[in-house]
Scaffold this active site. Structure first.
Site: not given
Ligand code: PLP
Length: 421
Positions: A124, A370-372
């Protein structure tokens, strides 16, 4: 069940624990397999901070001996970090809080009308800061596919869009979800061919492999100290000075000015890194980061890399032998990657597995997306299709390794997961 594992690893040649600058601190009995989130503190970072602490005083703000020493330490740290990433003469090395901060700084410094091109597989931090009108390319199936897709997208942009406007390509050196490496040098060549600039999010690559701006012909690079064994809150943006010097300061305030007059807007902003570093800087963070950069710069990185790759192979082989575990990946299984593996345990909620590993086995891993999110969701769907299983959870687990990781730790994780089958 029987696990087929690679032969045991030779020990990394180190000085005794406690003096090896690249030894890492930890707590006996706790197995940390979550380096990709925040790596443990390297001895070099802890020592550098401890040595400077008695001298701790202001930076660029005092005439006293303590302050002068701190100012020198801060500027030396800038030089060391710049050297570590192969900064060119004239590049700026700007201390930030972390990679997110560094990429946001760059986003704010883009000349008007810049189009940013990324891939949907980014963290992100490398998806969200970019301005409206940015182009997000689909996740490619191979590194070569990424190069082709970028070439096509930039060609189209140059034909369709206003041709003289700046274009910035923003890619990760290595994925925080899969550890897979992106073909940065090839992507940089493509960017160059289309007169675009390129920034590399090196948050996950720099802790595992040398990253050299000059050799890669990359314009900007961002990284986080806390992922590079220097957990004192500093990161860095390194790269070409022209956009940075022309942009409004990232933060307005003391230290970023050349002159402030009596009228409200009578300000001449500084040029150079100071322009974007208003306020008292994070001296200890900068010094810690530089100490690790210096230690890594003086180490045999090929040997460190080879050791980590053997450990990674052991982990992946162990996981592959578990029928209830499915690995997430974007590229072919043998694509180059750093010490990160994401996976799911069929029929088990990932948060519960992570809690179980922590509670019953003292093993720390990450769970979630995982912020993705776009990438993780896509890879979970693909993993279900590839494995033919309908009982995969909606989030994943991630194990990541680095300097302090051992064969015993990897084997403990594989054995603990084997019990869940
Ligand atoms: C590839 C990548 N980029 C950027 C970031 C953001 O790093 P930070 O949280 O230190 O800003 C991360 C953090 O996990 C990452 O893995």
């Amino acid at each position: 069940m029987t696990l087929t594992l690679a032969p045991s690893l030779p020990a990394r040649p180190t000085r005794p624990v406690g003096t090896d600058p690249l030894g890492v601190l930890g707590v006996p009995g706790q197995i940390n397999l979550d380096y990709a989130a925040s790596a443990p503190c390297a001895r070099a970072a802890a020592d550098a901070v401890a040595e400077l602490l008695p001298w701790y005083a202001s930076v660029h703000r005092g005439a006293g001996a303590l302050s002068r020493r701190c100012t020198l330490a801060y500027e030396r740290a800038r030089q060391t970090v710049g050297d570590f990433v192969g900064a060119r003469a004239g590049d700026h090395v700007i201390f930030t809080r972390n990679t997110t901060d560094a990429l946001n700084l760059l986003a704010r410094a883009l000349p008007a009308g810049t189009t940013v091109v990324t891939f949907a597989g980014e963290h992100h931090a490398n998806l969200l800061p970019w301005p409206r009108g940015s182009v997000r390319l689909p996740v490619p199936e191979s590194p070569a596919g990424a190069v082709r897709a970028l070439d096509a997208a930039l060609g189209e942009l140059r034909r369709d869009a206003r041709p003289g406007l700046p274009v910035l390509v923003a890619v990760a050196g290595a994925s925080n979800v899969t550890g897979e490496r992106w073909p940065v040098a090839e992507l940089a060549r493509v960017a160059r061919r289309h007169a675009a600039r390129i920034v590399v999010d090196a948050a996950q690559l720099a802790p595992h492999a040398p990253v050299d701006l000059t050799a890669l012909d990359v314009d900007y690079l961002a990284l986080s100290g806390h992922k590079l064994y220097a957990p004192f809150g500093a990161g860095v943006l390194v790269g070409r000075s022209d956009w940075l010097d022309a942009a409004p300061p990232y933060l307005a305030g003391g230290g970023a000015t050349g002159h402030v007059g009596a009228a409200t807007h009578d300000v001449r902003w500084a040029t150079g890194p100071a322009r974007h570093e208003a306020g008292t800087p994070n001296l200890l963070g900068a010094v810690a980061l530089a100490a690790v950069c210096a230690a890594l710069g003086g180490a045999d990185r090929d040997a460190l890399h080879a050791r980590e790759q053997r450990l990674l192979a052991r982990l992946r082989t162990g996981l592959a032998a578990l029928p209830h575990v499915v690995e997430l990946r974007t590229f072919a299984p043998d694509a180059p990657r750093v010490g990160i593996v994401s996976f799911v345990v069929a029929g088990r909620d990932s948060a519960e597995v992570a809690a179980h590993l922590a509670g019953a086995h003292q093993i720390g891993v990450r769970d979630g997306l995982f912020c993705a999110h776009p990438l993780a969701r896509r890879l979970l769907t693909e993993a279900a299709a590839r494995s033919g299983r309908r009982d995969l959870p909606e989030t994943a687990l991630r194990a990541s390794i680095g300097l302090g990781s051992t064969v015993a730790e990897v084997d403990r994780l594989v054995a603990a997961l084997a019990e869940l089958g």
